[in-house]
Design an enzyme around this catalytic site. Structure first.
Site, mmCIF file in Angstrom:
data_model
loop_
_atom_site.group_PDB
_atom_site.id
_atom_site.type_symbol
_atom_site.label_atom_id
_atom_site.label_comp_id
_atom_site.label_asym_id
_atom_site.label_seq_id
_atom_site.Cartn_x
_atom_site.Cartn_y
_atom_site.Cartn_z
ATOM 1 N N LYS A 51 -5.436 4.744 1.381
ATOM 2 C CA LYS A 51 -5.895 3.470 1.856
ATOM 3 C C LYS A 51 -7.104 3.290 2.273
ATOM 4 C CE LYS A 51 -3.642 4.229 6.355
ATOM 5 N NZ LYS A 51 -2.819 3.771 7.226
ATOM 6 N N HIS A 73 -1.583 -2.456 -2.261
ATOM 7 C CA HIS A 73 -1.137 -3.169 -1.243
ATOM 8 C C HIS A 73 -2.140 -3.676 -0.370
ATOM 9 C CE1 HIS A 73 2.837 -0.517 -1.418
ATOM 10 N NE2 HIS A 73 1.957 0.298 -2.272
#
Length: 742
Positions: A285, A349
């Site tokens: 991420k 996401h």
């Protein structure tokens, strides 16, 4: 005798929770050790603490019966709703569709997603009616254990899997504000920054492997734009990589995902660091990290790449040449394209604010009571000079007008648009005390109503409580701003009390807009610029249309450069943008919002000596290569097309009047400029904003020797030609009809 340089602990008072005592005060803990000030020096004020400010401003509280779950009071709820509504307004532009998903799911879903194995310690389990909660030998069904959701991604996977998907449908973007629950340890709980129940502007993008870089770049742009509006920053970007344990998927899959994120970070042009082993269990991420008033860092926005969850849920879409599609490759081979097959999508996401509660904590400390008007829970206060019935009745009438209420067929109030937060003070206190209270509470606008206002049907309005939020806590308000007090009606202004001396005319203050019929006709009406260029907006505003709306076109620029040639390509692109934004504005219009009176679009391309249209660079390296190539060629051309669209008053087909023009300028670069100068220019803010080009109005002029043609064409909007187009589109709609009759 204490040495002046000695250290001591200022406060050791415990941190009392807001729900315990309304008059409680928060003090720095023992970890905050400051130098003792000299007698001649005043101790610096402690940095703002959102927990104390939350009490003072009546924003939120909590209860021992639900520790870690924020109870938002009316003032805090207004801020919360304004933040979430701000994001909702951006979703159309960035292609997101909002959904609402359940709060609890069966344990079997969490086992399928991998959360129960890797995240169970941070989840709440729930036993419902008929559920035994048995761990062994249980059946999937009513006797199954449930879990409160800590994340929205499994629910969004269920939505994606609910119907057949084609590669033409992707990317699909879902957004969700549903509350989440995470079982944080009690000692980690802190105000709004670390809670157990929170709301996240959660978004999930299901895309093709070839779309990964574009989607991540758009998300980083979304973050940048949102944080600029909120006045947050600077922030830093951090890449979090594969954990040492508790991860799903193969090492090779993780390496590929991390490489994709590294490429996107490099393309962003921003500095970034690496947090080794800090990725989520399902994928790496990018975290956006902000500092609070104490200098403590908080992770807010995040972009996470996930190849695992789509596989676990068996998600797929149909595409030609599926093996190449899965690798993010394309082909023109008709034999391969003739084969259709399933492909697993990639899941991105993303959260722009992250936890809404956490971002609120940072904003509470950032603004320290001086809220920008659109976020302020105390926007307007109507104050009565006395409490006589006619004054109170008129004050309530003013509030109804500010709220935009009109009477429906049955006499009920109908709100016509965005609701201002308006309060009323009819207490019998003297006016001076009422105004002092309003200022202390931070009201942005104060409206005073007295006997004379009832007679004149006008009100006195003080706007001095609206701060310039981009400079809050950085500078004091100017003397002129502090003295600003004016009187207003629903239709305009009347002279202020402190007017010019008798016999003298008030001094005019500039700058003044162009006073020509077409611009006068457009003032106060909806004018949309189909471009995100700040320079184009500035040019249009300088004409005298300051409140222009910015709605960039979302339609891809996929016209063929080779088939059309530079002139036709740039013209058709500008027309396409104009029509796209006009259609969007009509589809999204509410009954209380009129259709636009004018839509403007523009497109600029740079063309080499050989007639090739240059592609917009995707990275800083591409930008450098483009400018160096232009220098080496010495001469190139700029083409700018402008389209102006105005609805036809006679509603004749197609319902609008569309006027276009294309301007050409020949540009001579200075062949002696150095690589170092070009590199320095690209790294400037102007160089970053030019998206691969340059601007004559700023430092870009350092690169240019001379031009032949219109200079403002190179800037990006030929002003004289644009003004002529606006006039023709808006004012000369009858000319076309006359020509047809002839």
């Amino acid at each position: 005798m204490r040495s002046p340089g000695a250290l001591r602990i200022l406060h050791l008072a415990p941190r009392i929770h807001p729900s315990t005592n309304k008059k409680a005060r928060f003090y720095p803990g023992p970890e905050k050790i400051l130098k003792v000030p000299k007698k001649s020096e005043k101790a610096p004020p402690p940095p703002p603490d959102h927990r104390q400010l939350g009490i003072d401003q009546e924003l939120f509280t909590s209860s021992i019966y639900s520790p870690g779950s924020t109870i938002f009071l009316p003032n805090g709820t207004k801020i919360f709703n304004n933040l979430t509504n701000f994001l909702r307004l951006q979703y159309d532009h960035f292609g997101f569709q909002e959904v609402i998903t359940p709060t609890i799911y069966k344990k079997s879903l969490w086992e399928k997603s991998g959360h129960w194995e890797n995240y169970a310690e941070d989840m709440y389990s729930v036993t419902g009616r008929g559920a035994t909660g048995e761990k062994e030998g249980r059946q999937e069904g009513e006797d199954e254990e449930y879990g409160l959701k800590p994340m929205n991604c499994p629910g969004h996977c269920l939505i994606f899997a609910s119907k057949l998907r084609s590669y033409k449908d992707l990317p699909i973007r879902y957004a969700d504000f549903s509350p989440l629950h995470r079982n944080e340890i009690h000692g980690a709980l802190s105000g709004l920054t670390r809670v157990r129940r929170f709301h996240q502007d959660d978004g999930h993008i299901f895309c093709r492997p070839s779309q990964i870089r574009e989607e991540i770049s758009k998300t980083l742009d979304f973050v940048r734009i949102a944080y600029e509006v909120l006045g947050l920053g600077p922030y830093r970007l951090a890449l979090s990589t594969r954990p040492k344990d508790h991860f799903i998927g193969t090492v090779e899959e993780w390496d590929n995902a991390e490489e994709a994120l590294r490429d996107s970070l490099d393309a962003s042009g921003q500095a970034w660091t690496v947090n080794e082993g800090d990725g989520a269990f399902y994928g790496p991420k990018i975290d956006i990290v902000l500092k609070d008033s104490d200098g403590k860092e908080h992770q807010t926005a995040t972009v996470q790449l996930d190849f695992q969850l789509p596989k676990r849920f068996g998600l797929e879409y149909q595409a030609p040449a599926p093996e190449l599609e899965q690798k993010g490759l394309t082909t023109d081979n008709p034999e391969l394209l003739a084969v259709q097959g399933p492909v697993t999508p990639v899941l991105v996401h993303r959260a722009v604010l992250g936890s809404v509660e956490r971002i609120m904590a940072l904003l509470i400390e950032r603004f320290n009571g001086k809220w920008p008007f659109w976020l302020n829970p105390h926007q307007v206060l109507v104050v009565t000079v006395n409490d006589t019935q006619k004054v109170v009745d008129y004050a309530q009438q003013v509030i109804r007008s500010l709220h935009g209420f009109s009477l429906g067929a049955m006499g009920e109030g109908l709100n016509r648009g965005h609701k201002l937060s308006v309060d009323l003070d009819t207490s019998p206190r003297v006016l001076k005390k009422k105004l002092a209270m309003a200022k202390s509470k931070g009201y942005g606008v104060i409206v005073v109503v007295g006997e004379k206002n009832v007679e004149s049907q006008r009100v006195n309005v003080d706007f001095t409580g609206i701060p310039d939020y981009r400079s809050v806590s950085r500078s004091k308000p100017s003397r002129m701003a502090c003295r600003r007090f004016c009187s207003k009606t629903c239709h305009g202004t009347i002279p202020a009390r402190n007017g010019p001396p008798a016999g003298k005319q008030p001094l005019s203050r500039g700058p003044f807009p162009l006073d020509i019929p077409v611009l006068s006709q457009l003032r106060g009406k909806r004018v949309i610029l189909a471009s995100a260029s700040p320079r184009r907006k500035q040019i249009i505003a300088a004409l005298g249309i300051p409140n222009i709306e910015i709605t960039p076109s979302t339609k891809p620029e996929n016209l063929s450069k080779e088939d059309l040639g530079p002139l036709e390509y740039v013209l058709q692109t500008a027309v396409q943008k104009c029509l796209d934004v006009y259609e969007i504005s009509l589809e999204n219009s509410l009954k209380s919002i009129p259709d636009p009176s004018l839509v403007l679009s523009a497109d600029t391309v740079i063309v080499t000596n050989a007639g090739r249209i240059l592609e917009k660079p995707r990275s800083e390296a591409d930008h450098l290569a483009t400018l160096k190539m232009l220098r080496d060629q010495k001469v190139h051309k700029c083409y700018t097309a402008v389209a102006a669209l105005a609805p036809r008053e006679d509603a004749r087909d197609p319902g609008y009047n569309l006027e276009t023009t294309v301007e050409e300028t020949k540009v001579f670069f200075d062949g002696d400029i150095s690589d170092e100068l070009i590199e320095a220019y690209v790294k400037t803010r102007e160089g970053v904003d030019k998206a691969g080009g340059y601007g004559l109005q700023g430092m870009g002029s350092l690169l240019v020797d001379r031009i032949e043609g219109s200079a403002d064409n190179v800037v990006g909007l030929p002003l004289r030609a644009t003004l002529a187009l606006i006039e023709k589109a808006v004012m000369n709609q009858g000319d076309e009809e006359a020509e047809e009759e002839d």
